[in-house]
Design an enzyme around this catalytic site. Structure first.
Site, mmCIF file in Angstrom:
data_model
loop_
_atom_site.group_PDB
_atom_site.id
_atom_site.type_symbol
_atom_site.label_atom_id
_atom_site.label_comp_id
_atom_site.label_asym_id
_atom_site.label_seq_id
_atom_site.Cartn_x
_atom_site.Cartn_y
_atom_site.Cartn_z
ATOM 1 C CB CYS B 306 -4.783 0.671 -9.722
ATOM 2 S SG CYS B 306 -5.927 -0.677 -9.975
ATOM 3 C CD GLU B 403 -0.919 4.612 -9.534
ATOM 4 O OE1 GLU B 403 -1.450 5.516 -10.196
ATOM 5 O OE2 GLU B 403 -1.485 3.529 -9.273
#
Lengths: 306, 495
Positions: B306, B403
């Protein structure tokens, strides 16, 4: 390259690329994580042996000692067939003619240290004379030391000019420039000295004389390999690398090979472009080769102590 | 041998001489059962749902085991066990006793490090080098670290009494399965809470191994309960009325759903969500080390991180040089069998994630960015993606904004400090960032102005149990790790 001079505009050496100590040491340790097994290990060991500059640099060196070393260079361990020779024998200028004769026809090079090795604290005239003598005695390669004092004083032009002058005195002999990284203090300075040496005409850059601790380390060698890569991309010219001193175990030598393979690639994986300056490494490599072939470790007594 | 070539055609060769022989870690050093039940109240219990699902090795697509699918009734059973353990034992025993149990877990993780690493690699696809050198040791370190805090809470919160919250429901992702379990369980236990934890659907095995370790450590029954399952299991945890705290690590989308679900309840929440970290290289940076940092920043764990440095900003004057160095470095990355000790990049975690990554590769190309992938060969079976970089990327491109969660780097250029600060902060995310420069004052200027929870200078992806981790903006809230990681699990009382 003799007489042609530097190939591109000279950079400002005071702004050579910066090196981050933590980062370069971390990267260097990563190469030691590669697992080298089976045929990769055997081929690697043979390659290492074939890259060694078998060295004797002592005040007590004699013709007898040098001749024995030369025999070892040509016949590292005849008990096992298929073992390569080393790359070169490295001696003081006074021993060059003896080594040259002993190695005649073997293809093994004679390397001579010169330029008031190891301190380099002599006048330019004496250094040049030292080089010319070595070459005239038959040296195929000259290992010079840079003037570390001048380098620390910031006299980069002096250091540059001296290397260029030595290169000229070398004629056909290949020039290895010893930075003596153990006296330079920081990776930034190792990088700067590497850049100066390459632009001034070095054929090889070399870490150490072997007389100062620390000698070669993996991070220092990595900094120099990266300098070689950047120089290659700028000029198209390949420069050789020689870590020297402190590499006495096969495992460490294989880590160095991994580093060369992953930084500079295949073209540098031979003894024309990469050397180990070492004296005790050869026997450890031989011991490992025998171990890989037979599955057994032999005692050190089975390997000639030259 | 030709030693001089035209410099615009120069290329280093990395593929032929002296290839590495296979060096696989032994699979037989790991015990995986054919079937796992739910770990409730200190014992293995068959699911009330009566359902099981398979978990596969993403590098080969072979089935490793099958695990129970917990439904709402199972979750209720686990919460009751956790509540009971909380009231009857865990909140009552001395802090020193709690610490002893947590230390014990840490030590058993170390003892079983090799097996845990192999299982982590088999189940998740990550290279054994990473699970061996990073995931497992760091997980043990988290337990060690929080074990140390257990009886020192009065020093963490001076002049206040730190009381536990009760039962914590914890939902963790598939990118660092064991490590995330450690991040969640260790601080909860240290502060006196009990736990119901759900590992991700695709990577349940190391959490189940951890359950075995917890059994071996002889924790009082019900203190830690581990339930395998899918999204519905997670939803049942989030919605269970007797849970006092939700800790979630995962996607921003699910994070938003959780936040809605707990609105109006008195559940505490911490969320650690997505990211699109800016990694910024200035022209005075140590370039070779910066390149290495970029490589680690985006290709570590196949980019399933992440806080991955997925947006690279390079100052224009060094952009060409940096990109060439990146490409050379990519060629020396070894992609393949995750169990091989020389593998740098393993398998993509799941078919679904591979589809997501491929979708973004397509988007990147159609947006006009230039794609470069390393030349490595990929295995025939399993889920794979070559290390990839996009150059000529614009701030408005989706591959620069969203992302991707894969080994895909978007490279943008900039001219001035102010420009790059604005671009770096121009993101809904704010989890992490990186700055590369030789100038100390520039580091302070940049780190002060960047809106991200973790900022690395001249390094990237460094983790330590003592260091708090968490995001700004849509990357979530709350911090895990360090002293700050205790806070979400305690109620502070002034006496």
């Amino acid at each position: 390259m003799t007489g042609k001079g530097p190939q591109t505009t000279l950079p400002d050496f005071s702004i050579s690329p910066r090196i981050d100590q933590v980062g370069v040491e971390e990267r260097a340790s990563r190469f030691t994580k590669r697992s080298i097994k089976n045929e990769t290990k055997m081929n690697g060991l043979k390659l290492v042996l074939n890259m060694i500059d078998l060295t004797t640099l002592e005040g007590k060196d004699t013709a007898g000692k040098v001749k024995q070393l030369c025999y070892k260079a040509m016949h590292p361990h005849d008990a096992v067939p298929g073992i390569p020779t080393v790359a070169a024998v490295c001696v003081y200028p006074s021993m060059v003619s003896i080594a040259k004769k002993a190695l005649e026809g073997s293809g093994i090079k004679v390397a001579s240290v010169a330029t008031a090795f190891p301190s380099g604290q002599a006048s330019r005239a004496i250094k040049i004379a030292d080089v010319k003598y070595a070459v005239q005695q038959g040296a195929d390669e000259v290992d010079m030391v840079i003037s570390r004092g001048k380098f620390h004083e910031g006299e980069y032009n002096f250091v540059f000019d001296e290397i260029a002058a030595v290169k000229e005195a070398c004629g056909e002999a290949r020039l290895k420039v010893i930075l003596e990284t153990g006296e330079l203090g920081t990776y930034d300075k190792v990088r700067r000295a590497s850049d100066i040496a390459m632009y001034a005409g070095a054929d090889f850059i070399k870490t150490s004389t072997g007389k100062i601790q620390p000698a070669a380390t993996m991070p220092v060698t990595l900094v120099m390999l990266e300098a070689i890569r950047d120089f290659y991309y700028k000029t198209g010219k390949m420069i050789g690398m020689k870590p020297a001193g402190g590499i006495s175990k096969s495992k460490l030598a294989l880590h160095y090979l991994v580093m060369v393979k992953e930084v500079l690639g295949d073209d540098w994986l031979n003894n024309h472009w990469f050397r180990f300056g070492a004296s005790s490494l050869a026997n450890d490599v031989l011991m490992q080769i025998v171990r890989a072939k037979t599955g057994l470790y032999q005692s050190a007594n089975y390997f000639s102590a030259d | 041998m030709a030693t001089k070539k035209k410099s615009n055609t120069l290329k280093l060769k990395f593929d032929t001489a002296w290839p590495y022989a296979p060096a696989p870690e032994s699979r037989s050093a790991a015990q995986i059962k054919d079937r796992y039940e739910l770990f409730i109240n200190g014992e293995w219990q068959a699911p009330l749902s009566k359902k099981y699902f398979g978990t596969i090795n993403p590098a080969t697509e072979e089935k490793l085991s099958e695990v129970a699918m917990a439904n709402a009734a199972d979750v209720d059973k686990a919460v009751k066990a956790a509540r009971n353990a909380y009231e009857k034992t865990w909140r009552k025993i001395s802090a020193k006793e709690r610490a002893k149990y947590i230390f014990r877990i840490a030590r058993i993780i170390q003892e079983k490090a090799r097996e845990l690493a192999i299982i982590e690699t088999l189940d998740g696809g990550k290279p054994i080098r990473e699970s061996r050198d990073f995931d497992v040791p760091t997980a043990a370190n988290h337990f060690f670290y929080y074990a140390g805090w257990a009886d020192k809470l009065e020093y963490a919160f001076l002049n206040k009494k730190a009381e536990p919250l009760g039962v914590a429901g914890q939902i963790i992702p598939w990118n660092f399965p064991l490590l995330m379990a450690a991040w969640k369980i260790a601080p909860a236990l240290a502060t006196g809470n009990t736990v119901v934890l759900k590992p991700a659907e695709t990577t349940p095995l190391t959490a189940l191994k951890l359950a075995e370790i917890i059994q071996e450590a002889d924790l009082p029954p019900g203190v830690v309960n581990i339930l395998t399952g899918a999204g519905e299991t997670g939803a049942a945890i989030v919605n269970h009325p007797d849970i006092n705290k939700i800790a979630f690590t995962g996607s921003t989308d699910v994070g938003k759903i959780i936040q809605r679900a707990v609105a109006g309840t008195n559940k505490r929440v911490t969320l650690e969500l997505g990211g699109k970290a800016a990694n910024i290289i200035f022209e005075d940076a140590p370039l070779d080390q910066a390149v290495e940092g970029v490589i680690n920043g985006i290709f570590f764990n196949q980019g399933h991180v992440c806080c991955a440095g997925s947006r690279l900003y390079v100052q224009e004057s060094v952009a060409k040089q940096v990109i060439r160095k990146l490409k050379d470095r990519m060629e020396s990355l070894i992609v393949g069998d995750p169990l091989d000790k020389n593998t740098d990049i393993g398998a993509i975690n799941s078919k679904q994630q591979l589809a997501t990554i491929n979708k973004y590769l397509q988007i990147g190309r159609s947006e006009g960015a230039e794609m470069y992938e390393s030349a490595c060969k990929l295995p025939n079976k399993g889920f794979w993606c070559r290390p990839t970089i996009f150059t000529n990327v614009a701030q408005s491109n989706r591959i620069a904004q969203e992302e991707i969660f894969g080994p895909v780097l978007s490279i943008l250029t900039f001219r001035t400090d102010d420009e790059v600060i604005e671009k770096a902060n121009n993101s809904p995310y704010g989890l992490s960032a990186g700055v590369w420069t030789d100038k100390g004052s520039k580091i302070f200027n940049m780190t002060k102005r960047m809106r991200a929870g973790v900022i690395w200078a001249n390094t990237f992806n460094k983790f330590d149990p003592t260091s708090p981790f968490g995001g700004y903006k849509e990357s979530g809230f709350g911090r895990e790790g360090g002293l700050h990681g205790l806070l979400p699990y305690v109620e502070l009382k002034n006496i």
